[in-house]
Motif scaffolding. Structure first.
Motif, mmCIF file in Angstrom:
data_model
loop_
_atom_site.group_PDB
_atom_site.id
_atom_site.type_symbol
_atom_site.label_atom_id
_atom_site.label_comp_id
_atom_site.label_asym_id
_atom_site.label_seq_id
_atom_site.Cartn_x
_atom_site.Cartn_y
_atom_site.Cartn_z
ATOM 1 N N VAL A 54 -49.709 13.779 8.902
ATOM 2 C CA VAL A 54 -49.966 12.398 9.304
ATOM 3 C C VAL A 54 -49.244 12.144 10.631
ATOM 4 C CG1 VAL A 54 -50.234 11.608 6.927
ATOM 5 C CG2 VAL A 54 -47.980 11.462 8.018
ATOM 6 N N PHE A 55 -49.588 11.047 11.312
ATOM 7 C CA PHE A 55 -49.037 10.816 12.657
ATOM 8 C C PHE A 55 -47.526 10.628 12.635
ATOM 9 C CE2 PHE A 55 -47.921 6.269 13.435
ATOM 10 C CZ PHE A 55 -48.247 5.752 12.201
ATOM 11 N N ASP A 56 -47.000 10.055 11.556
ATOM 12 C CA ASP A 56 -45.553 9.846 11.440
ATOM 13 C C ASP A 56 -45.245 9.635 9.955
ATOM 14 O OD1 ASP A 56 -42.931 8.900 11.372
ATOM 15 O OD2 ASP A 56 -43.137 7.788 13.261
ATOM 16 N N LYS A 57 -44.544 10.561 9.353
ATOM 17 C CA LYS A 57 -44.349 10.497 7.896
ATOM 18 C C LYS A 57 -43.513 9.292 7.461
ATOM 19 C CE LYS A 57 -40.315 13.489 7.688
ATOM 20 N NZ LYS A 57 -39.674 14.628 7.049
ATOM 21 N N LYS A 58 -42.782 8.686 8.436
ATOM 22 C CA LYS A 58 -41.993 7.487 8.093
ATOM 23 C C LYS A 58 -42.804 6.208 8.248
ATOM 24 C CE LYS A 58 -37.492 9.383 9.226
ATOM 25 N NZ LYS A 58 -36.616 9.657 10.354
ATOM 26 N N LYS A 59 -43.985 6.319 8.855
ATOM 27 C CA LYS A 59 -44.795 5.123 9.103
ATOM 28 C C LYS A 59 -46.051 5.050 8.235
ATOM 29 C CE LYS A 59 -43.119 4.227 13.756
ATOM 30 N NZ LYS A 59 -43.472 4.046 15.170
ATOM 31 N N VAL A 60 -46.140 5.964 7.284
ATOM 32 C CA VAL A 60 -47.216 5.890 6.291
ATOM 33 C C VAL A 60 -46.536 5.628 4.953
ATOM 34 C CG1 VAL A 60 -48.994 7.185 5.051
ATOM 35 C CG2 VAL A 60 -48.752 7.449 7.542
ATOM 36 N N THR A 61 -47.025 4.631 4.216
ATOM 37 C CA THR A 61 -46.420 4.354 2.915
ATOM 38 C C THR A 61 -47.506 4.189 1.864
ATOM 39 O OG1 THR A 61 -44.957 2.871 1.667
ATOM 40 C CG2 THR A 61 -46.234 1.873 3.432
ATOM 41 N N MET A 62 -47.234 4.708 0.680
ATOM 42 C CA MET A 62 -48.151 4.510 -0.451
ATOM 43 C C MET A 62 -47.375 3.942 -1.620
ATOM 44 S SD MET A 62 -50.860 7.642 -0.500
ATOM 45 C CE MET A 62 -51.552 8.202 1.061
ATOM 46 N N VAL A 63 -47.959 2.923 -2.231
ATOM 47 C CA VAL A 63 -47.329 2.245 -3.360
ATOM 48 C C VAL A 63 -48.278 2.304 -4.557
ATOM 49 C CG1 VAL A 63 -46.270 0.118 -4.182
ATOM 50 C CG2 VAL A 63 -46.200 0.662 -1.732
ATOM 51 N N MET A 64 -47.805 2.895 -5.625
ATOM 52 C CA MET A 64 -48.597 2.948 -6.861
ATOM 53 C C MET A 64 -48.335 1.642 -7.625
ATOM 54 S SD MET A 64 -49.885 6.002 -6.468
ATOM 55 C CE MET A 64 -49.881 5.477 -4.748
ATOM 56 N N ASP A 65 -49.264 0.703 -7.537
ATOM 57 C CA ASP A 65 -48.977 -0.598 -8.152
ATOM 58 C C ASP A 65 -50.142 -1.219 -8.932
ATOM 59 O OD1 ASP A 65 -50.571 -1.261 -6.006
ATOM 60 O OD2 ASP A 65 -49.181 -2.663 -5.083
ATOM 61 N N HIS A 66 -51.378 -0.813 -8.630
ATOM 62 C CA HIS A 66 -52.483 -1.548 -9.252
ATOM 63 C C HIS A 66 -52.661 -1.212 -10.738
ATOM 64 C CE1 HIS A 66 -53.396 -3.124 -5.371
ATOM 65 N NE2 HIS A 66 -54.519 -3.676 -5.778
ATOM 66 N N PHE A 67 -52.733 0.077 -11.024
ATOM 67 C CA PHE A 67 -53.004 0.498 -12.418
ATOM 68 C C PHE A 67 -51.875 1.358 -12.963
ATOM 69 C CE2 PHE A 67 -57.934 0.305 -11.665
ATOM 70 C CZ PHE A 67 -57.886 -1.085 -11.714
ATOM 71 N N VAL A 68 -50.623 1.076 -12.554
ATOM 72 C CA VAL A 68 -49.505 1.845 -13.081
ATOM 73 C C VAL A 68 -48.519 0.938 -13.809
ATOM 74 C CG1 VAL A 68 -49.644 3.552 -11.245
ATOM 75 C CG2 VAL A 68 -48.019 1.682 -11.029
ATOM 76 N N PRO A 69 -47.756 1.493 -14.777
ATOM 77 C CA PRO A 69 -47.928 2.809 -15.367
ATOM 78 C C PRO A 69 -49.395 2.998 -15.786
ATOM 79 C CG PRO A 69 -45.923 1.796 -16.194
ATOM 80 C CD PRO A 69 -46.641 0.746 -15.411
ATOM 81 N N ASN A 70 -49.908 4.201 -15.541
ATOM 82 C CA ASN A 70 -51.352 4.437 -15.612
ATOM 83 C C ASN A 70 -52.013 3.853 -16.849
ATOM 84 O OD1 ASN A 70 -50.457 7.602 -14.332
ATOM 85 N ND2 ASN A 70 -51.255 5.897 -13.173
ATOM 86 N N LYS A 71 -53.110 3.140 -16.604
ATOM 87 C CA LYS A 71 -53.781 2.459 -17.719
ATOM 88 C C LYS A 71 -54.757 3.358 -18.452
ATOM 89 C CE LYS A 71 -57.718 0.254 -15.368
ATOM 90 N NZ LYS A 71 -58.827 -0.039 -16.285
ATOM 91 N N ASP A 72 -55.241 4.395 -17.772
ATOM 92 C CA ASP A 72 -56.163 5.310 -18.443
ATOM 93 C C ASP A 72 -56.181 6.646 -17.696
ATOM 94 O OD1 ASP A 72 -57.752 4.867 -16.188
ATOM 95 O OD2 ASP A 72 -59.008 3.392 -17.194
ATOM 96 N N ILE A 73 -56.995 7.565 -18.161
ATOM 97 C CA ILE A 73 -56.973 8.915 -17.588
ATOM 98 C C ILE A 73 -57.423 8.900 -16.122
ATOM 99 C CG2 ILE A 73 -57.992 11.236 -17.732
ATOM 100 C CD1 ILE A 73 -58.114 10.765 -20.816
#
Lengths: 421, 164
Positions: A54-73
């Motif tokens: 990626v262009f800058d590993k400190k400027k890309v962020t991912m947040v697991m928030d919509h379906f976590v803790p995972n709601k299904d498979i």
């Protein structure tokens, strides 16, 4: 003609002296965001670019928030894709179960956004960071993929609506009531393609939580971004959360605003948006007796500590009405911890509410509070479209944390002014 | 770019939650998304949509979430073009970026009726309702956007160096 705040930030990021509304620019970005719904599509597209980083590993962020803790498979598989990609790319700011929170509450709290930044996120409520004086807007997964690759995105420079604030809010009235009132005035496409720029002498009376809530729902008026003028309160927040040194852009005195909306904060009343559009705003003079089945207090709009405090103040020592299910969702782990230390979680549980781990869950009808046919919910979330929280024949009423808490106690949509007389 | 098909007509503020409900966002597979497209607004859509059909709609089409799954679901349903009075801006970007043709034309969106056969040429900006014989003119895309479309979308534009 002078520039708006948004135009100044875009000019600075496009390497231009000035830009004007309608111009197409390629702007460099300070942060690129995705979540567990939108990132897997972006990762698939990114792979087509043939880049090994990626262009800058400190400027890309991912947040697991919509379906976590995972709601299904399937949800678990999507998170696995994100986890694998962030591992391979050595992404610094990857937030998974245990340190995640709802993205738009989490990133400011982690100090990842500062005034003057240009931010895109593959989530429509990315406009939230405008509260910090940043240009910040939602995009889709393909834009996210390209931005991860080149650190840039194309924009059509927006014109702007100025929202001139005066006065101060009355007790039990908050930023949510302000933004629902404004959307009620201008409609769900009232600011389409444009910036909403907030300022004026009334600004100082709004807390940062109020400002985050207002900026968060700029998208619900169709806006490209919502942005607030930077004051001492903003600077205190930015420095208190360890963000980069702010770059302050004030609008020019002759800035090119194509509309000015005057809002006297002292006139705002508790406001509720009826189904099925956020523009269906009503105050309690025309709400009547609306029985409810569920209350949700949380989300990227209203899951901050101040929101929980507002709800707890009303619910303390009381009990929720019989037959009403009340779900409280602190937006981040830190907010959850602070709410615990302040005794707020005890207030909610003793009142008969449940307290959940941070998640977007019910807001978008994902899980953790889905509505059955014919059921009604008062929620502090941001959208009340058909089927948004479950069955297509269920109903969502958008309100502030204070109104949601008051409604939880009575079992009908209730003004906080009624229960806190 | 020329499109032709029968029209399926909707109203104002068709939001991304009815285009593809969030309960189906645990996948990004186009065919799975298409199977639920418009489900909460129009249960008959998936059964009656045909390859090449054109959607017309009112103001603010695609409002709400940034889910690219929405234009993906429409495109995978076989829809060739969406004509609306206006589009929500994230949907507008997403459609361009994934190669779903969209055009703003308030007059056409108002007058064209459900079931009409329509032909659109977006290079010349002409939309023809073959059922009524009426013709409408639209504004062409900005040059920068045309460049993205000519190069096959944003991903291809970056891959081939057209956008740096």
């Amino acid at each position: 003609m002078g520039m708006t705040m948004t135009q100044k930030i875009l000019a600075a990021h496009a390497g231009a002296e000035s830009v004007r509304a309608g111009e197409l620019i390629l702007a460099s970005l300070d942060l690129v965001l995705g979540n567990d719904i939108t990132s897997p599509v972006a990762i698939r597209e990114f792979a087509k670019l043939g880049k090994d980083s990626v262009f800058d590993k400190k400027k890309v962020t991912m947040v697991m928030d919509h379906f976590v803790p995972n709601k299904d498979i399937k949800a678990a598989e999507q998170c696995k894709v994100c986890r694998g990609f962030c591992g391979d790319m050595d992404i610094t700011h990857f937030y998974d179960v245990g340190d995640m929170g709802i993205e738009h509450a989490l990133l400011p709290e982690k100090g990842l956004v500062t005034a003057g930044d240009a931010v895109i996120g593959a989530d429509s409520h990315t406009c939230t960071y405008g509260a910090l004086g940043a240009f910040s807007t939602g995009v889709g997964s393909t834009d996210m993929a390209c931005a991860m690759a080149i650190g840039k995105a194309w924009f059509k420079v927006p014109s702007a609506m100025r929202v001139e604030l005066t006065g101060a809010l009355r007790p039990y009235v908050s930023g949510k009531d302000v933004i629902l009132h404004i959307i009620g005035e201008i409609g769900v496409d009232g600011a389409l393609y444009r910036s909403m720029e907030f300022g004026g002498e009334g600004l100082s009376s709004l807390t940062m939580a109020d400002r985050f809530t207002i900026a968060n729902m700029a998208i619900e008026a169709g806006a490209k971004n919502g942005i607030f003028e930077v004051d001492e309160l903003t600077l205190g927040y930015i420095r208190g959360h360890g963000a980069d040194e702010p770059r302050i852009y004030a609008p020019d005195a002759d800035a090119d605003y194509d509309e000015v909306l005057h809002i006297d904060l002292s006139e705002i009343e508790p406001t509720v948006a009826f189904p099925h559009l956020p523009e269906n705003a009503r105050t309690f003079t025309d709400i009547g007796d609306v029985k409810i089945d569920q209350v949700v207090i949380g989300s990227c709009t209203n899951g901050r500590l101040e929101d929980l405090q507002a709800a707890a103040e009303i619910m303390r020592g009381k009990h929720v009405a019989k037959g009403v299910r009340v779900i409280v969702i602190p937006a981040t782990q830190r907010i959850c911890l602070e709410a615990m230390e302040l005794g707020l979680l005890k207030v909610f549980i003793e009142c008969g509410a449940v307290v959940s781990t941070p998640t977007c869950g019910p807001c978008l009808g994902g899980y953790m509070g889905i509505l059955a046919e014919g059921e009604r919910a008062v929620t502090t979330t941001n959208r009340n479209f058909v089927g948004r929280m479950g069955h297509p024949k269920s109903e969502v009423y958008l309100a502030s944390p204070a109104t949601a808490a008051a409604s939880a106690l009575t079992g009908r949509i209730t003004s906080p002014w009624e229960v806190m007389k | 770019m020329k499109y032709s098909g029968n029209v399926i007509k909707y109203g104002d503020n068709v939001d991304t939650d009815v285009i593809i409900p969030a309960r189906y966002l645990n996948t990004s597979e186009p065919s799975e998304l298409a199977a639920h497209c418009m489900e909460d607004l129009d249960k008959t859509f998936t059964a009656r949509v045909r390859q090449g059909d054109i959607i017309t709609a009112g103001q603010n089409f695609g409002c709400g979430s940034s889910r690219e799954h929405a234009p993906i679901a429409i495109k995978a349903s076989g829809v060739s073009l969406v004509i609306a009075k206006s589009f929500a801006r994230i949907f507008y970007r997403n459609a361009i970026n994934i190669g779903l043709a969209i055009v703003e034309c308030p007059e056409a969106a108002e007058e064209i009726r459900e079931g009409d056969t329509v032909e659109a040429d977006l290079d010349s900006g002409i939309i023809r309702d073959l059922t009524t014989g009426r013709e409408y003119k639209t504004a062409p895309f900005p040059e920068f956007v045309q460049k993205i479309i000519e190069n096959g979308g944003l991903i291809a534009s970056i891959a081939n160096g057209a956008v740096k």
